[in-house]
Design an enzyme around this catalytic site. Structure first.
Site, PDB file in Angstrom:
ATOM      1  N   ASP A  53     -39.392 132.355  29.470  1.00  0.00           N
ATOM      2  CA  ASP A  53     -38.675 131.128  29.150  1.00  0.00           C
ATOM      3  C   ASP A  53     -38.129 130.570  30.460  1.00  0.00           C
ATOM      4  O   ASP A  53     -37.097 131.009  30.957  1.00  0.00           O
ATOM      5  CB  ASP A  53     -37.545 131.416  28.151  1.00  0.00           C
ATOM      6  CG  ASP A  53     -36.723 130.170  27.842  1.00  0.00           C
ATOM      7  OD1 ASP A  53     -36.930 129.135  28.512  1.00  0.00           O
ATOM      8  OD2 ASP A  53     -35.873 130.242  26.937  1.00  0.00           O
ATOM      9  N   LYS A  56     -35.518 120.911  30.555  1.00  0.00           N
ATOM     10  CA  LYS A  56     -34.596 120.555  31.632  1.00  0.00           C
ATOM     11  C   LYS A  56     -35.285 119.823  32.805  1.00  0.00           C
ATOM     12  O   LYS A  56     -35.641 118.680  32.628  1.00  0.00           O
ATOM     13  CB  LYS A  56     -33.795 121.788  32.042  1.00  0.00           C
ATOM     14  CG  LYS A  56     -33.019 122.300  30.801  1.00  0.00           C
ATOM     15  CD  LYS A  56     -32.010 123.376  31.007  1.00  0.00           C
ATOM     16  CE  LYS A  56     -31.183 123.545  29.746  1.00  0.00           C
ATOM     17  NZ  LYS A  56     -31.189 124.842  29.126  1.00  0.00           N
ATOM     18  N   TYR A  81     -30.858 133.049  25.821  1.00  0.00           N
ATOM     19  CA  TYR A  81     -30.895 131.909  24.909  1.00  0.00           C
ATOM     20  C   TYR A  81     -32.260 131.234  25.008  1.00  0.00           C
ATOM     21  O   TYR A  81     -32.752 130.983  26.111  1.00  0.00           O
ATOM     22  CB  TYR A  81     -29.795 130.905  25.274  1.00  0.00           C
ATOM     23  CG  TYR A  81     -29.732 129.701  24.366  1.00  0.00           C
ATOM     24  CD1 TYR A  81     -29.321 129.823  23.041  1.00  0.00           C
ATOM     25  CD2 TYR A  81     -30.079 128.425  24.831  1.00  0.00           C
ATOM     26  CE1 TYR A  81     -29.258 128.711  22.211  1.00  0.00           C
ATOM     27  CE2 TYR A  81     -30.010 127.317  24.005  1.00  0.00           C
ATOM     28  CZ  TYR A  81     -29.598 127.459  22.696  1.00  0.00           C
ATOM     29  OH  TYR A  81     -29.526 126.357  21.873  1.00  0.00           O
TER      30      TYR A  81
HETATM   31  C1  LIG Z   1     -31.434 125.120  27.568  1.00  0.00           C
HETATM   32  C2  LIG Z   1     -32.320 126.254  27.258  1.00  0.00           C
HETATM   33  C3  LIG Z   1     -33.162 126.255  26.134  1.00  0.00           C
HETATM   34  C4  LIG Z   1     -33.087 125.195  25.088  1.00  0.00           C
HETATM   35  O1  LIG Z   1     -33.461 123.944  25.553  1.00  0.00           O
HETATM   36  P1  LIG Z   1     -32.957 122.637  24.762  1.00  0.00           P
HETATM   37  O2  LIG Z   1     -33.628 121.515  25.484  1.00  0.00           O
HETATM   38  O3  LIG Z   1     -31.472 122.644  24.840  1.00  0.00           O
HETATM   39  O4  LIG Z   1     -33.434 122.769  23.367  1.00  0.00           O
HETATM   40  C5  LIG Z   1     -34.061 127.301  25.993  1.00  0.00           C
HETATM   41  N1  LIG Z   1     -34.115 128.283  26.884  1.00  0.00           N
HETATM   42  C6  LIG Z   1     -33.322 128.330  27.963  1.00  0.00           C
HETATM   43  C7  LIG Z   1     -33.457 129.453  28.930  1.00  0.00           C
HETATM   44  C8  LIG Z   1     -32.374 127.338  28.165  1.00  0.00           C
HETATM   45  O5  LIG Z   1     -31.552 127.411  29.208  1.00  0.00           O
END
Ligand SMILES: *Cc1c(COP(=O)(O)O)cnc(C)c1O
Length: 428
Positions: A239, A267, A144
């Protein structure tokens, strides 16, 4: 436990907010039942609107790595708020947090702050496309990267090598530029490179996947991926929205000893306020507006409140790096306890763990990619989730999410969690 007030609040929310929530996983669709409305939280404990106390294993999906309402972060935000909350002009604190982040993370010279992980990943891909002059990207099924169009793609059918939209509203035109590979399967990536020679701008990956449960890379996979990218002059985007400032100061790049070309954050970097960021070496970052041709902007980017929370968080992690090893120890302890209980239960299960990320899948085959994660027994997961909730343990309300441990968790909390599983396992 009683969830009377949560139920009433959920009903009221549904009248004015689609599904009653501002982000779908909160609605409990994967596990059924009523989402818990939080009133407040301190340390590792959530207190809900019905007065229940829960041990928190999601930590706001990662950011609250030092526990909720952590004093230095709260104080930094309060002090900053008194001086004005947004100006649309540069402020000194942006340089402070950028300098600190660049000093903590390997292989980056410059960093740009945005407002979410989604925005960070979306911008990183645009930058990679601008820098390489190519259109296509490779992503992995089950990873994701936020909800921007290029990532809401599922595997195409049959012989087609490109993906198809997995949400209405994403166009075929966008989908054709996102190619889907299988996590931990380097051949799937090599084939995409072969079929699309000279066309791949970037490969984006969660270096330790956390969005299909916790799924670490198998030995050699990430090294081979790095080599494929280098050989094809394709940028490797890590990511690190989950792993950044969670696995260690230098995130997954440091933990796996792999050099990424662009790294995205979210995060933890915001300390619980809405922050994302992306970073790379000068050559790539200087491609961004206002000095380069790739456009990217944000009215609230680098917002003083958000930066003060993030700076307080990173400062503490930088000064107390033992937090990372302590978290890993606590997670290993939890793993061992879970293992003991489940191995005596007769249930099929797989526990995956990396650093302070861990998850349980109720399946009998190793979980290494999306297909193997999807084989888990979801009915059993639902009972497990609700059983643990009734015991006062708040786990991710989906089998496709990792737990995130926080520094405020004590060994007593971990023991209580393991004992709760002992009781719950008997009901599964
Ligand atoms: C949470 C998450 C996102 C998206 O971040 P948001 O602040 O919710 O837009 C992207 N990549 C990873 C790996 C994530 O866990």
């Amino acid at each position: 436990m009683i969830y009377q007030r949560s139920s009433a609040l959920f009903a009221a929310a549904k009248e004015v907010i689609p599904g009653g929530v501002n982000s779908p996983v909160r609605a409990f669709n994967a596990v059924g039942g009523t989402p818990i409305f939080v009133k407040e939280a301190k340390g590792t404990y959530l207190y809900d609107e019905d007065g229940n106390r829960l041990i928190d294993y999601i930590a706001s999906w990662g950011p609250m790595i030092l526990g909720h309402a952590h004093e230095p972060v709260v104080q930094a935000v309060i002090e900053k708020a008194k001086k004005g909350t947004s100006f649309g002009m540069p402020t000194e604190i942006e340089t402070h947090i950028a300098t600190l982040a660049v000093s903590m993370v390997p292989n980056i010279d410059k960093i740009r702050f945005v407002n979410s992980g989604t925005e960070a990943c979306m911008s990183a891909v645009r930058l990679a496309r601008g820098f390489t002059g190519r259109d296509k990207i490779i992503k992995f099924s089950g990873c994701y990267h936020g909800h921007s169009d290029s990532f809401l793609i599922q595997a195409g059918s049959g012989a087609v090598t490109f993906g198809s939209p997995n949400s209405p509203g994403v166009t075929q035109g966008t989908a054709k530029d996102t190619l889907l590979a299988t996590y931990n399967d380097i051949h799937s990536v090599a084939e995409l490179f072969k079929a699309n020679k000279g066309e791949i701008a970037a490969v984006i990956i969660e270096p330790i996947a956390g969005n299909m449960g916790c799924v670490p890379p198998i030995a050699g996979f990430m090294e081979a991926l790095r080599t494929l990218c280098t050989d094809n002059e394709t940028l490797l985007i890590f990511d690190e929205v989950m792993t950044g400032f969670r696995l260690g100061k230098g995130g997954a790049q440091e933990a796996l000893n792999i050099k990424a070309d662009i790294v995205t954050f979210g995060k933890v970097i915001g300390g619980g306020l809405p922050v994302g960021a992306f970073a790379a070496r000068n050559e790539i970052m200087d491609y961004l507006a206002p000095i380069g041709p790739v456009y990217q902007a944000g009215t609230l980017s680098g917002n003083p409140l958000a930066m003060s929370a993030g700076l307080a968080m990173l400062t503490e992690l930088n000064n107390r790096p033992e937090v990372f090893s302590n978290l890993a120890k606590k997670t290993a302890y939890l793993h061992e306890g879970f293992e003991k209980v489940l191995s005596n239960s007769g249930l099929d299960y797989v526990i995956n763990r990396y650093g302070s990320m861990i998850s349980i899948h109720f399946t009998d085959t190793p979980v290494v990619d999306f297909a193997s994660a999807a084989k888990g027994n979801n009915e059993r997961f639902k009972k497990f989730f609700h059983g643990m909730l009734a015991e006062g343990v708040y786990l991710p309300p989906s089998a496709f999410e990792s737990y995130f441990l926080n520094d405020a968790l004590t060994f007593e909390d971990l023991d209580a969690t393991i004992q709760a599983l002992e009781r719950v396992a008997k009901t599964l």
